[in-house]
Design an enzyme around this catalytic site. Structure first.
Site, PDB file in Angstrom:
ATOM      1  N   LYS A  14      40.208  28.606  39.104  1.00 58.55           N
ATOM      2  CA  LYS A  14      39.573  29.186  39.675  1.00 58.55           C
ATOM      3  C   LYS A  14      38.001  28.524  39.157  1.00 58.55           C
ATOM      4  O   LYS A  14      37.051  28.011  39.661  1.00 58.55           O
ATOM      5  CB  LYS A  14      39.688  30.566  39.390  1.00 58.55           C
ATOM      6  CG  LYS A  14      40.827  31.340  40.746  1.00 58.55           C
ATOM      7  CD  LYS A  14      40.589  32.341  39.882  1.00 58.55           C
ATOM      8  CE  LYS A  14      42.104  32.711  40.407  1.00 58.55           C
ATOM      9  NZ  LYS A  14      43.199  34.458  40.729  1.00 58.55           N
ATOM     10  N   GLN A  58      41.682  38.674  36.601  1.00 63.00           N
ATOM     11  CA  GLN A  58      42.767  38.578  36.672  1.00 63.00           C
ATOM     12  C   GLN A  58      43.656  39.279  36.157  1.00 63.00           C
ATOM     13  O   GLN A  58      43.704  40.081  35.114  1.00 63.00           O
ATOM     14  CB  GLN A  58      42.501  36.992  35.510  1.00 63.00           C
ATOM     15  CG  GLN A  58      44.209  36.117  36.501  1.00 63.00           C
ATOM     16  CD  GLN A  58      43.944  35.862  37.670  1.00 63.00           C
ATOM     17  OE1 GLN A  58      43.057  35.562  38.303  1.00 63.00           O
ATOM     18  NE2 GLN A  58      45.384  35.903  37.844  1.00 63.00           N
ATOM     19  N   ASP A  81      38.246  39.969  45.798  1.00 61.94           N
ATOM     20  CA  ASP A  81      39.664  39.707  45.197  1.00 61.94           C
ATOM     21  C   ASP A  81      40.213  40.209  47.256  1.00 61.94           C
ATOM     22  O   ASP A  81      41.098  40.267  46.921  1.00 61.94           O
ATOM     23  CB  ASP A  81      40.481  40.298  44.283  1.00 61.94           C
ATOM     24  CG  ASP A  81      40.739  38.874  43.082  1.00 61.94           C
ATOM     25  OD1 ASP A  81      41.467  38.005  43.806  1.00 61.94           O
ATOM     26  OD2 ASP A  81      41.292  39.832  41.917  1.00 61.94           O
TER      27      ASP A  81
HETATM   28  N1  GUN Z   1      47.203  37.826  39.900  1.00 65.93           N
HETATM   29  C1  GUN Z   1      48.035  36.861  40.372  1.00 65.93           C
HETATM   30  N2  GUN Z   1      46.874  37.037  41.798  1.00 65.93           N
HETATM   31  C2  GUN Z   1      45.903  37.083  41.776  1.00 65.93           C
HETATM   32  C3  GUN Z   1      45.297  37.128  42.153  1.00 65.93           C
HETATM   33  O1  GUN Z   1      44.257  36.798  43.251  1.00 65.93           O
HETATM   34  N3  GUN Z   1      44.230  37.880  42.220  1.00 65.93           N
HETATM   35  C4  GUN Z   1      44.059  38.471  40.622  1.00 65.93           C
HETATM   36  N4  GUN Z   1      42.795  38.917  40.370  1.00 65.93           N
HETATM   37  N5  GUN Z   1      44.853  38.120  40.460  1.00 65.93           N
HETATM   38  C5  GUN Z   1      46.124  37.608  40.706  1.00 65.93           C
END
Ligand code: GUN
Length: 256
Positions: A14, A58, A81
């Site tokens: 990311k 995350q 998100d």
């Molecule tokens: N863990 C697995 N997929 C995601 C996501 O799309 N966003 C976040 N914040 N954590 C994750």
């Protein structure tokens, strides 16, 4: 927060994608011992910072931290998100909202591959808050990405194949390898594989390789289209994160 190896990979990807797109990103990495209060304080500090348009915590978080509480603390206007209950509710009734990145990525992947969901029977396998349930919900909306007839299957579905065999499009998001096998799909069906599973592989330097939730080799022989793992849905998830962040910045600048 913590040492989840997959999370570190996702966060690194990311950050790299932000850099490539010209979006400033700041990583706040914390040990697994971080208290919930300290994490909430960090989120509140970012909520107040006018230089920050998007906040992403995350997941998963260590077990002593209440994820729902952390998510609910994020300013819904910075919730790129799309996990905050305000955005989940808005999305569900078709109001403008940040849409969770993986479901949104799946819908655009299909659309841009020339595969319309409108009038199709889509079977979603998996009921997570991050993928399965938002995706099933979005597919039911009356718009150009949705308008599908949707069946949501999960670990409580006794005969999964009974449902997937009736699908025009199968979306595998169960988090388990070989959940969808060739005998479970109709000839010509479309398979979207959201799974990212690490399985031991001594021939790899890392000691593992990534596989999806569908048996790719088997399903490829019957499907009219299928996404690979890695390289299918994953890059779309990151793309939609960037999309949501740009949207947020536009809105903050009064150009939403
Ligand atoms: N863990 C697995 N997929 C995601 C996501 O799309 N966003 C976040 N914040 N954590 C994750």
């Amino acid at each position: 927060v913590g040492e989840d190896p997959a999370s570190h990979v996702y966060v690194r990807n990311k950050i790299a994608a932000c850099a490539e797109a010209g979006i400033t990103s700041i990583e706040h990495r914390r040990d697994a011992t971080l208290s919930e209060a300290d994490l909430l304080a960090l989120v509140e500090q970012l909520n107040r910072d006018p230089a920050v348009d998007g906040i992403l915590v995350q997941l998963p978080l260590p077990p002593h931290i209440d994820s729902a509480r952390v998510i609910a603390t994020i300013d819904p206007d910075k919730d790129v998100d799309g996990f905050h209950p305000t955005n989940v509710g808005r999305m569900m009734i078709g109001l403008p909202a940040f849409i969770p990145c993986t479901p949104h990525g799946v819908l655009h992947l299909l659309k841009r591959s020339g595969i319309s969901c409108s009038g199709k029977h889509v079977v979603v396998v998996g009921r997570s808050n991050i993928v399965g349930r938002p995706l099933a919900n979005l597919l039911t909306l009356k718009n150009d990405l949705g308008n599908a007839t949707v069946t949501l299957c999960h670990t409580g579905t006794p005969d999964l194949g009974l449902f997937t065999r009736q699908a025009d499009i199968v979306i595998a998001a169960a988090g388990r390898p070989n959940t969808v096998t060739a005998d479970m799909i109709r000839e010509g069906a479309v398979v979207v594989d959201v799974g990212v599973n690490r399985i031991p592989d001594a021939t790899k330097k890392s000691g593992f390789r990534l596989v999806g939730d569908a048996d790719f080799a088997g399903c490829s022989a019957r499907a009219s289209a299928i996404t690979p793992v890695p390289g299918g849905v994953g890059p779309m998830t990151i793309t939609m994160l960037l999309f949501n962040t740009v949207e947020s910045a536009r809105r903050a600048a009064g150009r939403g």
